[in-house]
Design an enzyme around this catalytic site. Structure first.
Site, PDB file in Angstrom:
ATOM      1  N   SER A  45       7.771  -2.203  22.841  1.00 47.54           N
ATOM      2  CA  SER A  45       6.834  -3.201  22.311  1.00 47.54           C
ATOM      3  C   SER A  45       6.472  -4.251  23.349  1.00 47.54           C
ATOM      4  CB  SER A  45       7.434  -3.886  21.081  1.00 47.54           C
ATOM      5  OG  SER A  45       7.542  -2.975  20.013  1.00 47.54           O
ATOM      6  N   VAL A  68      15.005   0.456  22.064  1.00 51.27           N
ATOM      7  CA  VAL A  68      13.765   1.235  22.247  1.00 51.27           C
ATOM      8  C   VAL A  68      12.557   0.434  21.765  1.00 51.27           C
ATOM      9  CG1 VAL A  68      12.494   3.242  21.357  1.00 51.27           C
ATOM     10  CG2 VAL A  68      14.843   3.513  22.195  1.00 51.27           C
ATOM     11  N   GLU A  69      12.635  -0.080  20.545  1.00 52.89           N
ATOM     12  CA  GLU A  69      11.510  -0.811  19.955  1.00 52.89           C
ATOM     13  C   GLU A  69      11.180  -2.059  20.768  1.00 52.89           C
ATOM     14  OE1 GLU A  69       8.567  -1.695  16.991  1.00 52.89           O
ATOM     15  OE2 GLU A  69       9.926   0.019  16.875  1.00 52.89           O
ATOM     16  N   THR A  70      12.208  -2.768  21.209  1.00 49.43           N
ATOM     17  CA  THR A  70      11.981  -3.998  21.967  1.00 49.43           C
ATOM     18  C   THR A  70      11.318  -3.716  23.305  1.00 49.43           C
ATOM     19  OG1 THR A  70      13.814  -5.133  20.890  1.00 49.43           O
ATOM     20  CG2 THR A  70      13.108  -5.996  23.027  1.00 49.43           C
TER      21      THR A  70
END
Length: 141
Positions: free
Chosen positions: A67, A62-64
Site C-alpha cells: 500500500s 504485505v498490505e503495509t
C-alpha cells in the site's frame, strides 16, 4: 531513488496515514518508492500460540508495504491507493529474529497497481509470497 532514509519508521509525506497497527507490530520502513518498498518486523510479539511467526502478521506486512508503494505512485496522479485484493502463500515458519518484506511493482497504472511481496527470514529463506492489488481513487473532499 528512495523517498525515505534507511531505518526511518515513517516518511514525512505519509505522516498520519500509517496505522497504529504498524507501530504496535514494530514495523521498520527501510526503503520506499513506487517501484519498491522494503521493511521489516520482529518475530517477537508477532507470533501465534505455538511461538511461530503469525500468518496474519505476514498479511499486515504485505498490505503495509504494498500500500505504501502504491501510494507513492498514486500521489503522482493526485490519487490515493486503497487495497482491493491481497493473497499470500506461506512457505515456512520463523521463530526468532526479523521478517523482511520486499514489495516489487508488477503494474503501476492510472487506476490499479499490483505489487509482489516476498517475505524472508534473517537467513534469507522465503517465508511467504504474496500479491497486493490497489485501486487508485481521487481523495475524498
Amino acid at each position: 531513488m528512495s523517498d525515505v532514509e534507511p531505518g526511518s519508521l515513517l516518511p514525512g509525506w505519509m505522516d498520519g496515514m500509517v496505522s497504529a497497527l504498524d507501530a504496535k507490530m514494530g514495523l521498520e520502513l527501510l526503503e520506499l518508492s513506487a517501484e519498491r518498498a522494503v521493511g521489516r518486523m520482529p518475530v517477537a510479539g508477532n507470533t501465534q500460540p505455538f511461538g511461530l511467526w503469525h500468518g496474519g502478521a505476514s498479511c499486515v506486512l504485505v498490505e503495509t508495504l504494498g500500500s505504501m508503494a502504491a501510494h507513492a505512485h498514486a500521489r503522482t496522479l493526485e490519487k490515493v491507493a486503497v487495497g482491493v485484493d491481497v493473497n499470500a502463500t506461506h512457505h515456512r515458519a520463523a521463530r526468532e529474529g526479523f521478517v523482511t518484506g520486499t514489495a516489487t511493482a508488477l503494474r503501476l497504472g492510472r487506476s490499479v497497481t499490483m505489487h509482489e511481496v516476498v517475505l524472508t527470514d534473517d537467513a534469507g529463506e522465503r517465508l511467504c509470497t504474496a500479491r497486493l492489488t490497489c485501486q487508485l481513487v481521487r481523495p475524498a473532499s
